[in-house]
Design a protein around this motif. Structure first.
Motif, PDB file in Angstrom:
ATOM      1  N   GLU A   1      10.070 -11.762  -4.689  1.00  0.00           N
ATOM      2  CA  GLU A   1      11.407 -11.766  -4.096  1.00  0.00           C
ATOM      3  C   GLU A   1      11.721 -10.411  -3.472  1.00  0.00           C
ATOM      4  O   GLU A   1      12.260 -10.339  -2.357  1.00  0.00           O
ATOM      5  CB  GLU A   1      12.448 -12.111  -5.165  1.00  0.00           C
ATOM      6  N   GLN A   2      11.386  -9.338  -4.152  1.00  0.00           N
ATOM      7  CA  GLN A   2      11.668  -8.016  -3.609  1.00  0.00           C
ATOM      8  C   GLN A   2      10.798  -7.716  -2.390  1.00  0.00           C
ATOM      9  O   GLN A   2      11.258  -7.081  -1.430  1.00  0.00           O
ATOM     10  CB  GLN A   2      11.475  -6.959  -4.696  1.00  0.00           C
TER      11      GLN A   2
ATOM     12  N   GLU B   1      11.774  -8.253   5.372  1.00  0.00           N
ATOM     13  CA  GLU B   1      12.604  -8.944   6.363  1.00  0.00           C
ATOM     14  C   GLU B   1      12.991  -8.023   7.514  1.00  0.00           C
ATOM     15  O   GLU B   1      13.130  -8.474   8.655  1.00  0.00           O
ATOM     16  CB  GLU B   1      13.870  -9.492   5.697  1.00  0.00           C
ATOM     17  N   GLY B   2      13.163  -6.752   7.212  1.00  0.00           N
ATOM     18  CA  GLY B   2      13.593  -5.826   8.260  1.00  0.00           C
ATOM     19  C   GLY B   2      12.473  -5.022   8.886  1.00  0.00           C
ATOM     20  O   GLY B   2      12.730  -4.149   9.723  1.00  0.00           O
ATOM     21  N   THR B   3      11.223  -5.295   8.536  1.00  0.00           N
ATOM     22  CA  THR B   3      10.132  -4.471   9.040  1.00  0.00           C
ATOM     23  C   THR B   3       9.504  -5.017  10.309  1.00  0.00           C
ATOM     24  O   THR B   3       8.796  -4.305  11.019  1.00  0.00           O
ATOM     25  CB  THR B   3       9.008  -4.345   7.989  1.00  0.00           C
ATOM     26  N   GLY B   4       9.711  -6.287  10.586  1.00  0.00           N
ATOM     27  CA  GLY B   4       8.988  -6.900  11.682  1.00  0.00           C
ATOM     28  C   GLY B   4       7.612  -7.340  11.204  1.00  0.00           C
ATOM     29  O   GLY B   4       7.294  -7.252  10.017  1.00  0.00           O
ATOM     30  N   PRO B   5       6.772  -7.795  12.105  1.00  0.00           N
ATOM     31  CA  PRO B   5       5.453  -8.301  11.718  1.00  0.00           C
ATOM     32  C   PRO B   5       4.604  -7.215  11.053  1.00  0.00           C
ATOM     33  O   PRO B   5       4.674  -6.037  11.417  1.00  0.00           O
ATOM     34  CB  PRO B   5       4.834  -8.739  13.050  1.00  0.00           C
ATOM     35  N   VAL B   6       3.805  -7.637  10.081  1.00  0.00           N
ATOM     36  CA  VAL B   6       2.832  -6.736   9.477  1.00  0.00           C
ATOM     37  C   VAL B   6       1.444  -7.242   9.820  1.00  0.00           C
ATOM     38  O   VAL B   6       1.257  -8.391  10.233  1.00  0.00           O
ATOM     39  CB  VAL B   6       3.017  -6.659   7.938  1.00  0.00           C
ATOM     40  N   ASP B   7       0.442  -6.372   9.668  1.00  0.00           N
ATOM     41  CA  ASP B   7      -0.937  -6.762   9.972  1.00  0.00           C
ATOM     42  C   ASP B   7      -1.361  -7.945   9.107  1.00  0.00           C
ATOM     43  O   ASP B   7      -0.887  -8.109   7.973  1.00  0.00           O
ATOM     44  CB  ASP B   7      -1.871  -5.578   9.737  1.00  0.00           C
ATOM     45  N   ASP B   8      -2.264  -8.747   9.635  1.00  0.00           N
ATOM     46  CA  ASP B   8      -2.703  -9.942   8.919  1.00  0.00           C
ATOM     47  C   ASP B   8      -3.303  -9.606   7.562  1.00  0.00           C
ATOM     48  O   ASP B   8      -3.057 -10.324   6.574  1.00  0.00           O
ATOM     49  CB  ASP B   8      -3.732 -10.709   9.758  1.00  0.00           C
TER      50      ASP B   8
ATOM     51  N   GLY C   1      14.193  -1.207  -0.016  1.00  0.00           N
ATOM     52  CA  GLY C   1      12.843  -1.101  -0.536  1.00  0.00           C
ATOM     53  C   GLY C   1      12.559  -2.115  -1.624  1.00  0.00           C
ATOM     54  O   GLY C   1      13.444  -2.837  -2.083  1.00  0.00           O
ATOM     55  N   ALA C   2      11.298  -2.193  -1.998  1.00  0.00           N
ATOM     56  CA  ALA C   2      10.899  -3.011  -3.145  1.00  0.00           C
ATOM     57  C   ALA C   2      11.077  -2.154  -4.390  1.00  0.00           C
ATOM     58  O   ALA C   2      10.266  -1.269  -4.668  1.00  0.00           O
ATOM     59  CB  ALA C   2       9.453  -3.465  -2.991  1.00  0.00           C
ATOM     60  N   ASP C   3      12.142  -2.384  -5.130  1.00  0.00           N
ATOM     61  CA  ASP C   3      12.515  -1.495  -6.232  1.00  0.00           C
ATOM     62  C   ASP C   3      11.428  -1.367  -7.290  1.00  0.00           C
ATOM     63  O   ASP C   3      11.280  -0.314  -7.904  1.00  0.00           O
ATOM     64  CB  ASP C   3      13.800  -1.994  -6.895  1.00  0.00           C
ATOM     65  N   PHE C   4      10.664  -2.429  -7.503  1.00  0.00           N
ATOM     66  CA  PHE C   4       9.733  -2.389  -8.632  1.00  0.00           C
ATOM     67  C   PHE C   4       8.608  -1.382  -8.436  1.00  0.00           C
ATOM     68  O   PHE C   4       7.997  -0.947  -9.413  1.00  0.00           O
ATOM     69  CB  PHE C   4       9.159  -3.786  -8.909  1.00  0.00           C
ATOM     70  N   ILE C   5       8.310  -0.975  -7.184  1.00  0.00           N
ATOM     71  CA  ILE C   5       7.249   0.013  -6.976  1.00  0.00           C
ATOM     72  C   ILE C   5       7.777   1.447  -7.061  1.00  0.00           C
ATOM     73  O   ILE C   5       7.029   2.395  -6.855  1.00  0.00           O
ATOM     74  CB  ILE C   5       6.513  -0.202  -5.642  1.00  0.00           C
ATOM     75  N   SER C   6       9.050   1.597  -7.381  1.00  0.00           N
ATOM     76  CA  SER C   6       9.630   2.923  -7.583  1.00  0.00           C
ATOM     77  C   SER C   6      10.581   2.853  -8.773  1.00  0.00           C
ATOM     78  O   SER C   6      11.790   2.768  -8.622  1.00  0.00           O
ATOM     79  CB  SER C   6      10.382   3.376  -6.324  1.00  0.00           C
ATOM     80  N   PRO C   7      10.036   2.872 -10.001  1.00  0.00           N
ATOM     81  CA  PRO C   7      10.858   2.656 -11.201  1.00  0.00           C
ATOM     82  C   PRO C   7      11.959   3.707 -11.347  1.00  0.00           C
ATOM     83  O   PRO C   7      11.740   4.892 -11.055  1.00  0.00           O
ATOM     84  CB  PRO C   7       9.849   2.782 -12.358  1.00  0.00           C
TER      85      PRO C   7
END
Length: 350
Positions: free
Chosen positions: A106-107, A113-120, A74-80
């Protein structure tokens, strides 16, 4: 199996904490899960949280935040990470807003990287220079809609759980801290063993463990031993089911004997609690709770112990016998809860 080796200084360094935005993350994950059930066996999709979430589902904010939930990293900064029991939702949001853009980018990159494509439109939002503040706004809005209405009750459940666990930790050491925390945890030969985890050994080296009770994680367990979090075990809080229940069951004979409010309090004091905590979960005024507790105390059904600036009440053996015996004397009588989830009291955000 994960083996967390405990040293002589780790007990004193261990503590309990709450993580408000992490709690929101658990709820969102549960709302995503097809067929998810509540601690009392109902369908999450039929809960009040699902009803609150329905207008948000599929929105840009929802799809953006969901993109982080599809990856193990996960993106650590959105879950302190938690820091203690005094942490507030506003504290978490402020920490998120203070994240340097370079670190956030960076996060986000690693998380996606592991999610696959996201909506535009999601990709465009995540590429903005104000992405940190936009994500903070999203989480704050989700919090206000989904969790804030129940936060006083949720916080009361967490604090009651911590009171119970801290007493066991102080009285029985590590064996007491781990006992009954979760079926996948056990204490053996100077280490906390975590089942259903890859074989690995973690040395605490005086850092201790931060124990985080949560309502929305049930029935799972989460362990975090990677930076920036301190060594952490997140577990379902005792009494979590109360937040999902629309009613509180009180033996009819007990209600007739003591009055419904006092009977309700006596039943709830199966787990120790302060006057303020009981007021939050029942919807009664603090003064009214205090008056009822005084009567129960004079009757020998409860006892109070001062802990810091609060008095913590618990049932005496006589109170246990009365509460248990009343259930055998008569059929159960169901009382409406006075908390937010019962619809009779309107508790605002913490």
């Amino acid at each position: 199996m994960l083996r967390v080796v405990v040293g002589p200084d780790d007990l004193a360094a261990s503590r309990f904490a709450i993580a408000p935005i992490y709690e929101l993350t658990h709820l969102l994950s549960k709302l995503d899960e097809v067929g998810a059930r509540t601690p009392i066996g109902g369908m999450v999709r039929a809960s009040r949280w699902a009803a609150r979430y329905a207008p948000l589902r599929g929105s840009l904010d929802d799809r953006t935040l969901r993109s982080f939930r599809r990856t193990a990293w996960g993106a650590d900064f959105i879950s302190p990470p938690p820091s203690g029991m005094a942490r507030t939702p506003a504290d978490d949001i402020a920490l998120i807003r203070s994240t340097p853009l370079r670190l956030a980018r960076e996060q986000i990159r690693r998380a996606l990287e592991g999610t696959g494509p996201v909506d535009d439109d999601v990709a465009a939002l995540l590429a903005r220079r104000d992405v940190v503040s936009r994500l903070a706004d999203m989480l704050e809005a989700m919090w206000q809609v989904l969790v804030a209405p129940d936060w006083p009750q949720l916080l009361a459940i967490a604090k009651r759980d911590v009171l119970h666990r801290a007493e066991r930790l102080a009285r029985e050491g590590w064996a007491g801290a781990v006992a009954e925390l979760h079926p996948k945890l056990r204490w053996q030969d100077g280490a906390v063993l975590v089942g259903a985890r890859p074989d690995e050994t973690v040395q605490l080296r005086g850092r201790g463990i931060t124990f985080v009770p949560t309502v929305f994680l049930h029935p799972r367990l989460a362990t975090l031993f990677e930076d920036p979090w301190p060594p952490t075990i997140v577990y379902p809080a005792r009494g979590s089911a109360a937040l999902w229940e629309p009613t509180v069951t009180v033996p009819g004979a007990l209600g007739r004997l003591l009055g419904t409010s006092r009977a309700d309090l006596l039943v709830r004091l199966e787990t120790a609690a302060s006057t303020t905590q009981l007021a939050r979960v029942t919807g009664l005024a603090v003064g009214a709770v205090g008056d009822h507790l005084r009567v129960l105390r004079e009757a020998g059904f409860v006892t109070g112990t001062r802990t810091g600036r609060s008095v913590v009440y618990r049932r005496t053996p006589i109170g246990d016998a009365v509460a248990a015996g009343a259930g055998e004397w008569s059929a159960a009588q169901t009382l409406p809860s006075r908390g937010r989830w019962g619809g009779e009291a309107q508790a605002g955000p913490a």
